[in-house]
Design a protein around this motif. Structure first.
Motif: not given
Length: 419
Positions: A305-310, A326-329, A333-340
């Motif tokens: 919920i609130g995908p832009e901020t959660a 494996v998660a929605p783009d 989420i993109r930032r966290v998985l790119a960093e890690t």
């Protein structure tokens, strides 16, 4: 310092509240939680945390309960939580009040004024905060909530967050949304993520879970989270699992959570029709953490919920357990998985999800990705960082410094990505 925390949910099942209270307790502060109780003791001491419960079955019954409901519907200040916190203050003076639900924000602000203490709010991003409305209390209460707490009224509650002395939220994107869209003073706004310490799965638990599921010992097991997932996304998951099985023949999927009886029946029918019935299990009960730890990968079918901020808290749990994600783009989420480098984001549709599952069927690939997640959980995403941020924030808000010192200190405790 004595901190009183208010939640409209139950405690300790709420992971966000639990992490918050434990951080304060470890710092040496006294903590009391006023929570909703369902067949639980009214008073309890658990792990050094005092718990005062408002009994759910008597919340709106009797003359006082009905009057409480009317007052709450009109003013959004809940008399039951006011009474519970006031009783706590009578026992030991409260120094700070903290609220975890948008529906109790005005209650927390009223208590802050009553006790002349700072009021803190710990909420997800604005969209998620407005939409969040745990289903409880049966059909009649659900109708009452829709009538007396429509989204537009809940949206107006967000405006009251500017009156809080400090606002804590869950990720950087949520913080930016509060500043940009809700005019919250950035000096009073910090991030404390739902991070989890690295953990090793208990082999006995893994063996027990896999045996209960009936999967082969060498199966590639994927845990998919049904909570918060749409019907369409779960159907896409079933279709993707059936397609991926053509190449990843050892793929097995367990869908964890209760999507509703009708949806569950339809998903089981779809799985049989796609010749994937034996590959997919559905578990509406059980410990999510155990299923994640016993899996080889973890899938989030729907954006939160609130995908832009959660960022889902379970994503951090999977990282800590060394389980690829494996998660929605979505942006956070993109930032966290790119960093890690702890997982993959996928676009909507059966094809991208099936491709991601096939890629993770490779043992070496998922071992490398899983190790990245566990490493991140002990370094840049170490929960000690977020706990320390909470502890320093409470020390600041309790001191109530003048505006200039506040600006210097709050900017210092605001999250900055760690490389």
């Amino acid at each position: 310092m004595h901190v009183c925390l208010l939640t409209a949910g139950r405690y300790p099942p709420n992971g966000r509240v639990r992490r918050h209270t434990e951080a304060l307790h470890r710092a040496g502060h006294a903590v009391t939680v006023c929570a909703r109780g369902v067949d639980e003791p009214d008073h309890e001491l658990r792990g050094g945390i005092d718990i005062e419960r408002v009994a759910d079955d008597s919340l709106y019954t009797g003359a006082r309960g009905v009057l409480d409901g009317v007052r709450y519907a009109l003013q959004f200040v809940h008399p039951a939580w006011i009474r519970a916190a006031s009783a706590v203050d009578d026992e030991e003076e409260i120094d700070v009040v903290c609220v975890f639900d948008l529906s109790l924000v005005k209650t927390g602000l009223a208590l802050g004024e009553r006790f002349d203490v700072p009021a803190v709010c710990d909420l997800p991003g604005p969209t998620a905060a407005v939409a969040s409305d745990p289903s409880r209390g049966g059909r009649l209460r659900g109708v009452a909530r829709r009538v007396f707490q429509p989204r537009w009224r809940r949206g107006r509650l967000v405006k009251r967050l500017t009156d809080a002395d400090w606002l804590v939220t869950t990720c950087e994107e949520a913080r930016a949304a509060y500043v940009r869209e809700r005019d919250v003073d950035p000096r009073k706004l910090s991030v404390a993520r739902d991070t989890v310490a690295p953990s090793e799965a208990d082999p006995a638990t893994v063996s027990e879970v896999r045996e209960e599921l009936g999967f082969e010992e060498d199966a590639f097991v994927v845990a998919a989270l049904a909570e918060g997932s749409s019907r369409d996304s779960l159907e896409t998951l079933v279709e993707a699992a059936a397609r991926a099985a053509d190449e990843a023949v050892s793929l097995r999927v367990v869908v964890v959570g209760d999507p509703g009886e009708e949806t569950l029946d339809d998903l089981e029918t779809l799985a049989r029709r796609r010749l994937a019935g034996g590959r997919i299990r559905f578990r509406t009960e059980g410990d999510l953490t155990d299923y994640v730890a016993a899996s080889d990968a973890c899938v989030f079918p729907s954006a939160p919920i609130g995908p832009e901020t959660a960022v889902p808290a379970a994503l951090y749990e999977a990282m800590a357990a060394g389980v690829p994600v494996v998660a929605p783009d979505t942006p956070p989420i993109r930032r966290v998985l790119a960093e890690t480098e702890a997982g993959r984001v996928v676009d909507d549709g059966t094809g991208p999800l099936a491709d991601a599952l096939v890629a993770l069927a490779d043992t070496e690939t998922r071992a490398e990705i899983g190790a990245n997640g566990r490493h991140a959980a002990g370094t840049a995403y170490d929960p000690a960082i977020d706990a320390a941020r909470l502890q320093r924030g409470y020390e600041w808000v309790r001191a109530r410094p003048e505006s200039d010192p506040a600006s210097r200190f709050v900017s210092a405790i605001t999250y900055e990505p760690t490389s």
